[in-house]
Write an enzyme that holds these catalytic residues in place. Structure first.
Site, short mmCIF file in Angstrom:
data_model
loop_
_atom_site.label_atom_id
_atom_site.label_comp_id
_atom_site.label_asym_id
_atom_site.label_seq_id
_atom_site.Cartn_x
_atom_site.Cartn_y
_atom_site.Cartn_z
N HIS A 118 -3.25 6.94 1.97
CA HIS A 118 -3.68 5.66 1.44
C HIS A 118 -5.05 5.31 2.03
CE1 HIS A 118 -3.93 1.51 0.39
NE2 HIS A 118 -3.86 1.11 1.65
N ASN B 164 -10.04 -0.41 -0.82
CA ASN B 164 -8.59 -0.35 -0.84
C ASN B 164 -8.09 -0.93 -2.16
OD1 ASN B 164 -5.85 -0.60 -0.47
ND2 ASN B 164 -5.98 -1.62 1.52
N CYS C 42 0.81 -1.23 0.00
CA CYS C 42 0.00 0.00 0.00
C CYS C 42 0.83 1.27 0.00
CB CYS C 42 -0.95 -0.01 1.19
SG CYS C 42 -2.15 -1.35 1.13
#
Length: 346
Positions: free
Chosen positions: A271, A301, A130
């Site tokens: 993020h 995500n 990520c």
């Protein structure tokens, strides 16, 4: 940070001027298919209320079976190149930030370079989960700053739906598919662009978030497939605590060493892993809610793609404008941690 480079010209070393890097274009792509919380209610023991309260996701985009990570990366890249008005053959390098490559080799960057027709460009895949896109921006900025590159395309792209276990309610609600690309070039006179970065890794957290099988440690076998070890496994509580703390600490430290406070930045673009992680870090940082970009409710995500997708939405909403200071912040599997400070020059 301002960088200089020694360039060999005609057998002599000449001192080149200092270079800075800026973001000049942005392109994003998400596949049209949507997986809603109501859809997931029919697949696993979960509910829209539970998902919204715990992670803040309402829906996520899912790629069709014949679409791979390189396909989405190419679409995002084309949009960025068209926005800038340049041809792919003008690119010097392509960095693809992904944990879901089309295959282990050749690299997804090779596939994207070929599809784009970026003759002469070199490149590679960058694996930092990520934090990948922030690491990619850091790398591209330094390639520009040293004077060796003029146009570097950073792409964050992931088809997370291919490595998610849709019988595991703890992880299947979290992830979606998508891609985003930013073009990095040298600044013009009077522009600032890339200012500073603070990136870290902490391998002691490697077991908290991983895809156990498929590598040299645990090659694919009948047993690894039957035990569902080729899917994402996560210790959610551990990841949550680490992500809140490190996103806050690195953002704070990066601002402090540049004599800035949260009040000086126009946007924190984090993020998008969990709404509560984002708000927890933002509250510690003392940044007002209207400066924190959150779009996880519509995308989930998307790993490497979350920051470019959130940046696009911030620009469209008018939150980020030319001349604004922007912080990109991420924490990912590894653990990886990445924070960048840029002045937006587009």
């Amino acid at each position: 940070m301002v960088y200089s480079v020694l360039i060999e010209v005609g057998g002599l070393l000449d001192k080149a001027r200092s270079f800075r890097a800026k973001i000049t274009a942005l392109g994003c792509y998400t596949p049209p298919g949507i997986l809603t919380n109501q859809d997931l209610e029919k697949m696993v023991d979960t509910s829209d209320e539970w998902i919204m309260q715990r992670v803040g996701i309402r829906e996520r985009h899912i790629a069709e079976p014949d679409i791979a990570t390189s396909d989405m990366a190419v679409e995002a890249a084309k949009i960025a190149l068209e926005q800038r008005g340049i041809e792919a053959r003008e690119l010097d390098a392509i960095i693809v930030c992904t944990v879901t490559p089309d295959m282990l080799f050749p690299s997804t960057a090779c596939l994207v370079q070929n599809r784009l027709g970026a003759k002469g460009a070199w490149g590679f895949d960058l694996v930092a989960a990520c934090s990948g896109f922030v690491y990619g921006l850091t790398t591209a900025a330094h390639l520009i700053s040293c004077g060796s590159h003029k146009k570097v395309l950073v792409i964050g792209a992931d088809t997370m739906s291919r490595i998610i276990d849709y019988t595991d309610r703890a992880t299947c609600v979290l992830f979606g598919d998508g891609a985003g690309a930013m073009l990095i070039e040298p600044t013009e006179d009077g522009e600032i662009g890339f200012i500073d970065f603070l990136n870290e890794i902490d391998g002691s957290g490697g077991d908290a978030l991983k895809q156990p099988a498929g590598g040299s440690r645990m090659p694919a076998t009948i047993e690894s497939v039957e035990n569902r070890l080729h899917y994402v496994k996560q210790d959610g509580a551990q990841v949550f605590k680490y992500a809140v703390r490190k996103m806050y600490e690195t953002s704070r430290d990066l601002l402090e060493r540049n004599n800035l406070t949260a009040a000086d930045i126009a946007a924190l673009i984090p993020h998008q892993a969990n709404r509560r992680i984002i708000t927890g870090a933002a509250e510690r940082l003392g940044i007002s809610c209207d400066k924190v970009i959150i779009n996880i409710d519509r995308y989930g995500n998307t790993t490497g793609a979350t920051i470019p997708l959130a940046t696009r939405d911030a620009i469209q909403a008018g939150t980020v404008k030319k001349g604004d200071l922007v912080v990109f912040a991420a924490v990912g599997a590894g653990y990886t941690v990445g924070t960048n400070l840029w002045r937006w020059e587009v």
